[in-house]
Enzyme design. Structure first.
Site, PDB file in Angstrom:
ATOM      1  CB  CYS A  82      46.618  32.505  30.919  1.00 31.69           C
ATOM      2  SG  CYS A  82      48.063  31.418  30.901  1.00 31.69           S
ATOM      3  CG  HIS A 173      47.136  33.601  35.607  1.00 30.58           C
ATOM      4  ND1 HIS A 173      45.993  32.855  35.469  1.00 30.58           N
ATOM      5  CD2 HIS A 173      48.072  33.016  34.828  1.00 30.58           C
ATOM      6  CE1 HIS A 173      46.218  31.857  34.646  1.00 30.58           C
ATOM      7  NE2 HIS A 173      47.475  31.927  34.235  1.00 30.58           N
ATOM      8  CD  GLU A 175      43.452  34.866  37.022  1.00 29.22           C
ATOM      9  OE1 GLU A 175      43.846  35.860  36.386  1.00 29.22           O
ATOM     10  OE2 GLU A 175      43.824  33.702  36.757  1.00 29.22           O
TER      11      GLU A 175
HETATM   12  N1  GLN Z   1      49.209  26.832  28.440  1.00 29.88           N
HETATM   13  C1  GLN Z   1      47.821  26.808  28.703  1.00 29.88           C
HETATM   14  C2  GLN Z   1      47.050  26.696  27.412  1.00 29.88           C
HETATM   15  O1  GLN Z   1      47.562  27.046  26.380  1.00 29.88           O
HETATM   16  C3  GLN Z   1      47.392  28.079  29.410  1.00 29.88           C
HETATM   17  C4  GLN Z   1      47.892  28.083  30.830  1.00 29.88           C
HETATM   18  C5  GLN Z   1      47.085  28.941  31.743  1.00 29.88           C
HETATM   19  O2  GLN Z   1      46.004  29.415  31.417  1.00 29.88           O
HETATM   20  N2  GLN Z   1      47.585  29.094  32.947  1.00 29.88           N
HETATM   21  O3  GLN Z   1      45.920  26.283  27.468  1.00 29.88           O
END
Ligand code: GLN
Length: 194
Positions: A82, A173, A175
């Protein structure tokens, strides 16, 4: 001993720590897993995991602490989830500090805001996996001239997992599930490099 560092600056760090420990156990290996905060700690790692969180904040701290320089100098494999995917990119739709290890352009918040979070079945490494998407990014484009880039998973027409050399970036995610498949894959990549 081979060591995997979980970058502990901001975000879902403890979940990655537990997942990595479990992945090591499932593989039956003797590998150290440590939470790392500064470039001196990162320097001693064979692989680094960057969690989800707020990529702008994490990126600023990475740059301020010289963590990006150490990762590049020592060619340490990175697994980013992410926000971690955002940071692995060379470019995003915003102006922000990035590590830029992968020839990918990342679109932040492809799947909307927190209220739009969802879980969906995806396929990765030929297996079913549960994708948890939280304000998730996706790959807008990647350098197709590079033969070391491999798309690992797509969802709804978007690239959500991609690999370049020993670096892996995924939108979702792992995790937050109890499936260590992707962590195990990364650990094997780290071992292959060593
Ligand atoms: N949208 C977030 C970012 O770009 C990432 C979101 C997340 O890690 N759950 O930092």
């Amino acid at each position: 001993m081979v060591k995997i560092g979980i970058l502990n600056l901001q975000g879902a760090v403890s979940e990655h720590y537990d997942m990595t420990k479990n992945a090591v156990k499932n593989l039956g290996l003797n590998i150290d897993v440590e939470s790392v905060r500064y470039s001196e700690d990162v320097k001693t790692c064979d692989g680094i995991i960057i969690s989800g969180g707020e990529s702008t904040v994490i990126g600023k701290l990475i740059q301020k602490r010289g963590i990006d320089t150490v990762i590049k100098e020592k060619n340490i494999p990175v697994f980013g989830t992410c926000a971690g995917m955002v940071l692995l990119g060379k470019k995003t739709d915003l102006d922000q500090p990035l590590i830029g290890l992968m020839d990918i352009t990342v679109k932040r918040n492809t799947y909307g805001r927190q209220k739009d979070s969802f879980e969906a079945p995806i396929k990765i490494f030929g297996q079913n996996y549960s994708g948890v998407f939280i304000r998730a990014p996706a790959i807008e484009s990647y350098d197709k001239t590079k033969d070391n880039i491999e798309v690992l998973a797509e969802y709804d027409g978007e690239i959500i997992a991609i690999k370049q050399e020993h670096n892996i970036a995924i939108s979702f995610h792992p995790e937050l599930t109890d499936d260590t498949l992707i962590h195990e894959y990364f650990i094997k990549e780290v071992l292959n490099k060593n």
